[in-house]
Design a protein around this motif. Structure first.
Motif, PDB file in Angstrom:
ATOM      1  N   ALA A  90       0.832  -1.203   0.000  1.00  0.00           N
ATOM      2  CA  ALA A  90       0.000   0.000   0.000  1.00  0.00           C
ATOM      3  C   ALA A  90       0.868   1.257   0.000  1.00  0.00           C
ATOM      4  CB  ALA A  90      -0.924   0.003   1.217  1.00  0.00           C
ATOM      5  N   VAL A  91       1.961   1.233   0.757  1.00  0.00           N
ATOM      6  CA  VAL A  91       2.872   2.388   0.795  1.00  0.00           C
ATOM      7  C   VAL A  91       3.540   2.559  -0.569  1.00  0.00           C
ATOM      8  CG1 VAL A  91       4.973   3.312   1.847  1.00  0.00           C
ATOM      9  CG2 VAL A  91       3.246   2.225   3.272  1.00  0.00           C
ATOM     10  N   ALA A  92       3.976   1.460  -1.166  1.00  0.00           N
ATOM     11  CA  ALA A  92       4.609   1.536  -2.483  1.00  0.00           C
ATOM     12  C   ALA A  92       3.636   2.087  -3.513  1.00  0.00           C
ATOM     13  CB  ALA A  92       5.113   0.159  -2.911  1.00  0.00           C
ATOM     14  N   ALA A  93       2.398   1.628  -3.471  1.00  0.00           N
ATOM     15  CA  ALA A  93       1.390   2.128  -4.416  1.00  0.00           C
ATOM     16  C   ALA A  93       1.147   3.619  -4.214  1.00  0.00           C
ATOM     17  CB  ALA A  93       0.087   1.345  -4.253  1.00  0.00           C
ATOM     18  N   ALA A  94       1.065   4.051  -2.958  1.00  0.00           N
ATOM     19  CA  ALA A  94       0.848   5.477  -2.679  1.00  0.00           C
ATOM     20  C   ALA A  94       2.035   6.311  -3.136  1.00  0.00           C
ATOM     21  CB  ALA A  94       0.589   5.688  -1.189  1.00  0.00           C
ATOM     22  N   ALA A  95       3.247   5.810  -2.907  1.00  0.00           N
ATOM     23  CA  ALA A  95       4.444   6.547  -3.321  1.00  0.00           C
ATOM     24  C   ALA A  95       4.520   6.651  -4.836  1.00  0.00           C
ATOM     25  CB  ALA A  95       5.694   5.873  -2.771  1.00  0.00           C
ATOM     26  N   LEU A  96       4.231   5.567  -5.517  1.00  0.00           N
ATOM     27  CA  LEU A  96       4.279   5.595  -6.981  1.00  0.00           C
ATOM     28  C   LEU A  96       3.167   6.476  -7.542  1.00  0.00           C
ATOM     29  CD1 LEU A  96       5.159   1.867  -7.647  1.00  0.00           C
ATOM     30  CD2 LEU A  96       6.677   3.846  -7.792  1.00  0.00           C
ATOM     31  N   ALA A  97       1.988   6.459  -6.917  1.00  0.00           N
ATOM     32  CA  ALA A  97       0.892   7.332  -7.362  1.00  0.00           C
ATOM     33  C   ALA A  97       1.261   8.800  -7.151  1.00  0.00           C
ATOM     34  CB  ALA A  97      -0.389   6.987  -6.612  1.00  0.00           C
ATOM     35  N   ALA A  98       1.907   9.105  -6.021  1.00  0.00           N
ATOM     36  CA  ALA A  98       2.324  10.488  -5.769  1.00  0.00           C
ATOM     37  C   ALA A  98       3.369  10.929  -6.785  1.00  0.00           C
ATOM     38  CB  ALA A  98       2.873  10.617  -4.351  1.00  0.00           C
ATOM     39  N   ALA A  99       4.287  10.039  -7.113  1.00  0.00           N
ATOM     40  CA  ALA A  99       5.318  10.374  -8.103  1.00  0.00           C
ATOM     41  C   ALA A  99       4.690  10.587  -9.478  1.00  0.00           C
ATOM     42  CB  ALA A  99       6.370   9.269  -8.157  1.00  0.00           C
ATOM     43  N   GLU A 100       3.728   9.744  -9.843  1.00  0.00           N
ATOM     44  CA  GLU A 100       3.055   9.891 -11.139  1.00  0.00           C
ATOM     45  C   GLU A 100       2.248  11.184 -11.171  1.00  0.00           C
ATOM     46  OE1 GLU A 100       1.948   9.680 -14.871  1.00  0.00           O
ATOM     47  OE2 GLU A 100       3.464   8.406 -13.965  1.00  0.00           O
ATOM     48  N   ALA A 102       2.960  13.923  -9.582  1.00  0.00           N
ATOM     49  CA  ALA A 102       3.930  15.014  -9.734  1.00  0.00           C
ATOM     50  C   ALA A 102       4.410  15.108 -11.179  1.00  0.00           C
ATOM     51  CB  ALA A 102       5.106  14.802  -8.794  1.00  0.00           C
ATOM     52  N   ARG A 103       4.659  13.947 -11.802  1.00  0.00           N
ATOM     53  CA  ARG A 103       5.085  13.962 -13.220  1.00  0.00           C
ATOM     54  C   ARG A 103       3.987  14.519 -14.111  1.00  0.00           C
ATOM     55  NH1 ARG A 103       7.648   9.124 -11.671  1.00  0.00           N
ATOM     56  NH2 ARG A 103       5.864   7.872 -12.302  1.00  0.00           N
ATOM     57  N   ALA A 104       2.729  14.156 -13.822  1.00  0.00           N
ATOM     58  CA  ALA A 104       1.602  14.660 -14.622  1.00  0.00           C
ATOM     59  C   ALA A 104       1.477  16.174 -14.470  1.00  0.00           C
ATOM     60  CB  ALA A 104       0.311  13.974 -14.199  1.00  0.00           C
ATOM     61  N   ALA A 105       1.695  16.684 -13.270  1.00  0.00           N
ATOM     62  CA  ALA A 105       1.633  18.132 -13.051  1.00  0.00           C
ATOM     63  C   ALA A 105       2.716  18.846 -13.847  1.00  0.00           C
ATOM     64  CB  ALA A 105       1.756  18.456 -11.562  1.00  0.00           C
ATOM     65  N   VAL A 106       3.891  18.267 -13.913  1.00  0.00           N
ATOM     66  CA  VAL A 106       4.982  18.855 -14.698  1.00  0.00           C
ATOM     67  C   VAL A 106       4.613  18.838 -16.176  1.00  0.00           C
ATOM     68  CG1 VAL A 106       7.379  18.519 -15.439  1.00  0.00           C
ATOM     69  CG2 VAL A 106       6.774  18.350 -13.015  1.00  0.00           C
ATOM     70  N   ARG A 107       4.065  17.700 -16.642  1.00  0.00           N
ATOM     71  CA  ARG A 107       3.667  17.618 -18.057  1.00  0.00           C
ATOM     72  C   ARG A 107       2.586  18.648 -18.389  1.00  0.00           C
ATOM     73  NH1 ARG A 107       4.221  11.959 -17.143  1.00  0.00           N
ATOM     74  NH2 ARG A 107       1.989  11.774 -16.781  1.00  0.00           N
ATOM     75  N   ARG A 108       1.608  18.817 -17.470  1.00  0.00           N
ATOM     76  CA  ARG A 108       0.554  19.814 -17.707  1.00  0.00           C
ATOM     77  C   ARG A 108       1.154  21.217 -17.772  1.00  0.00           C
ATOM     78  NH1 ARG A 108      -2.216  16.648 -13.981  1.00  0.00           N
ATOM     79  NH2 ARG A 108      -1.768  18.115 -12.299  1.00  0.00           N
ATOM     80  N   GLY A 109       2.108  21.500 -16.916  1.00  0.00           N
ATOM     81  CA  GLY A 109       2.752  22.806 -16.912  1.00  0.00           C
ATOM     82  C   GLY A 109       3.531  23.050 -18.183  1.00  0.00           C
ATOM     83  N   LEU A 110       4.223  22.013 -18.653  1.00  0.00           N
ATOM     84  CA  LEU A 110       4.980  22.135 -19.904  1.00  0.00           C
ATOM     85  C   LEU A 110       4.040  22.284 -21.092  1.00  0.00           C
ATOM     86  CD1 LEU A 110       7.791  19.488 -19.330  1.00  0.00           C
ATOM     87  CD2 LEU A 110       8.020  21.973 -19.305  1.00  0.00           C
ATOM     88  N   ALA A 111       2.936  21.549 -21.081  1.00  0.00           N
ATOM     89  CA  ALA A 111       1.977  21.641 -22.174  1.00  0.00           C
ATOM     90  C   ALA A 111       1.322  23.020 -22.207  1.00  0.00           C
ATOM     91  CB  ALA A 111       0.912  20.551 -22.039  1.00  0.00           C
TER      92      ALA A 111
END
Length: 116
Positions: A90-100, A102-111
């Protein structure tokens, strides 16, 4: 009858110095006790794991979320207990979801700026 040899042997064993305790960058500074309920909050757990990852050489950690064994090797029983309480998966899933996220927010900002 007493044996002087056995007394000498016992006193030489007591004088042997203890081996130095293992250290790691993440466990060197003393940590203050966390408030009650701190580890129940997944955000706190993820923040502490991110701080640990930033302070630990990458060779010491083999997974995006350190295993309980790795946390214990780094002398972070507090984090190991919290990860075990929440379930490592559950912790690994939450950490990976948080990282994804953050990456999506960066992509939205770049777009939005036309960089993508």
């Amino acid at each position: 009858a007493s044996r002087p040899h056995s007394r000498a042997l016992a006193s030489s064993k007591a004088a042997a110095p203890a081996p130095p305790a293992p250290t790691s960058p993440a466990s060197d500074p003393p940590r203050a006790r966390k408030p009650s309920g701190y580890w129940k909050n997944t955000d706190n757990l993820l923040r502490e794991l991110a701080l640990l990852r930033a302070a630990t050489p990458s060779a010491a950690l083999t997974h995006p979320v350190p295993t309980i064994y790795e946390l214990r090797q780094l002398r972070r029983e507090d984090l190991a207990g919290a990860v075990a309480r929440h379930s490592w998966h559950a912790v690994a899933a939450a950490a990976l979801a948080a990282a994804e996220s953050a990456r999506a927010a960066v992509r939205r900002g770049l777009a939005a700026r036309g960089a993508l």
